[in-house]
Design a protein around this motif. Structure first.
Motif, PDB file in Angstrom:
ATOM      1  N   ALA A 273       3.405  -9.358   1.208  1.00 21.95           N
ATOM      2  CA  ALA A 273       2.585  -8.314   1.030  1.00 21.95           C
ATOM      3  C   ALA A 273       2.428  -7.823  -0.373  1.00 21.95           C
ATOM      4  N   TRP A 274       3.784  -7.501  -1.046  1.00 19.93           N
ATOM      5  CA  TRP A 274       3.849  -7.149  -2.220  1.00 19.93           C
ATOM      6  C   TRP A 274       3.109  -7.897  -3.294  1.00 19.93           C
ATOM      7  N   LEU A 275       3.331  -9.140  -2.925  1.00 22.81           N
ATOM      8  CA  LEU A 275       2.805 -10.211  -3.929  1.00 22.81           C
ATOM      9  C   LEU A 275       1.208 -10.178  -3.821  1.00 22.81           C
ATOM     10  N   ASP A 276       0.733 -10.167  -2.473  1.00 18.30           N
ATOM     11  CA  ASP A 276      -0.517 -10.117  -2.215  1.00 18.30           C
ATOM     12  C   ASP A 276      -1.456  -8.920  -3.102  1.00 18.30           C
ATOM     13  N   GLU A 277      -0.696  -7.909  -2.874  1.00 20.72           N
ATOM     14  CA  GLU A 277      -1.258  -6.606  -3.800  1.00 20.72           C
ATOM     15  C   GLU A 277      -1.211  -6.679  -4.881  1.00 20.72           C
ATOM     16  N   GLY A 278      -0.487  -7.713  -5.721  1.00 24.44           N
ATOM     17  CA  GLY A 278      -0.463  -7.847  -7.113  1.00 24.44           C
ATOM     18  C   GLY A 278       0.246  -6.405  -7.607  1.00 24.44           C
ATOM     19  N   ALA A 279       1.295  -6.072  -7.070  1.00 27.24           N
ATOM     20  CA  ALA A 279       2.090  -4.837  -7.600  1.00 27.24           C
ATOM     21  C   ALA A 279       2.921  -4.912  -8.427  1.00 27.24           C
ATOM     22  N   GLU A 280       3.282  -4.104  -9.409  1.00 27.23           N
ATOM     23  CA  GLU A 280       4.449  -3.904 -10.371  1.00 27.23           C
ATOM     24  C   GLU A 280       5.543  -3.003  -9.809  1.00 27.23           C
TER      25      GLU A 280
END
Length: 250
Positions: A163-170
């Motif tokens: 989910a963190w990857l899918d959100e493109g989060a930093e």
């Protein structure tokens, strides 16, 4: 380490994103994450056997080890933590290291090992017999069973990393929140590793809180495609008491 989820070669910036918890007896002495003076390693240090559970090298290597939860297995042989330091300080690439270690793996206490370099990643284990497996691009998980065994906490941490990857989060706060999850698994989802239902339930969350044994460190590793990166370690004492944080880049 007792719980790991990682993304290998699928993030546009980070070659490796790894989140893991180290579960250990609180009485076992260890040093915080730091650069070592005697070898090219950035890691916490087990002061009892001299190795580490998770570390990186300034050349962009990473290694992490877990034990195997099976009370029937004898805990004899060379320390598991030396597997990580030998890999980080060594010269062989990941494929050559994996082949050589597979021939020698029976000398070590029961282990699961992950190794990462600039080109490849490998899983190695030695119970019930030595074996190796190249890691394919994607999100994977490891706890105290075979690679990608779908224990509930392993699946959940993998899902939250995805989910963190899918959100493109930093912002890495959601990954630390995932490592801090204390929700136990449902009884029908618990594995049977021979330690009894009550202990299986207590060990089933990502974060284990206990007076004598529990989660000692939560660690994030991010390594980019040039070999540079960042490692963050949050430490905990008995009953989950916060015990400091280290944040290093190279």
């Amino acid at each position: 380490m007792c719980l790991i989820a990682f993304a290998w070669n699928i993030h546009p910036r980070w070659r490796l994103v790894l989140a893991g918890n180290r579960d250990e007896y609180h009485a076992r002495p260890s040093a915080p994450l730091d650069r070592w003076n005697d070898m090219p390693v950035i890691a916490g240090r087990d002061l009892e056997a001299g190795g580490t559970w998770l570390g990186v090298s300034p050349l962009g290597r990473c290694g992490v080890v877990t034990n195997v939860r099976d009370p029937r297995l004898p805990q004899t042989g060379r320390s598991r933590g030396l597997l990580v330091t030998d890999w980080l300080a060594g010269k062989a690439d990941a494929p050559a290291h994996a082949r050589a270690l597979c021939r020698d793996a029976a000398r070590y206490r029961p282990f699961n090992l992950l190794t990462f370099d600039a080109q490849a990643a490998f899983y190695l284990g030695n119970r019930p017999e030595p074996r190796l497996q190249a890691v394919t691009p994607g999100v994977h998980g490891l706890s105290n069973a075979d690679f990608n065994t779908p224990w509930p906490k392993t699946r959940q941490l993998m899902a939250r990393l995805q989910a963190w990857l899918d959100e493109g989060a930093e912002d890495v706060a959601p990954l630390f929140a995932a490592l801090a999850d204390e929700q136990p698994a449902l009884d029908h989802e618990l594995p049977d590793t021979g330690v009894g239902r009550e202990r299986e339930r207590w060990l089933s969350p990502a974060f284990i809180r206990g007076r004598e044994y529990g989660t000692r460190a939560s660690t994030l590793v991010l390594i980019d495609r040039t070999g540079g990166g960042r490692i963050i370690e949050r430490r905990f004492g008995p009953e989950g008491r916060p015990d400091g944080q280290s944040d290093m880049v190279w």
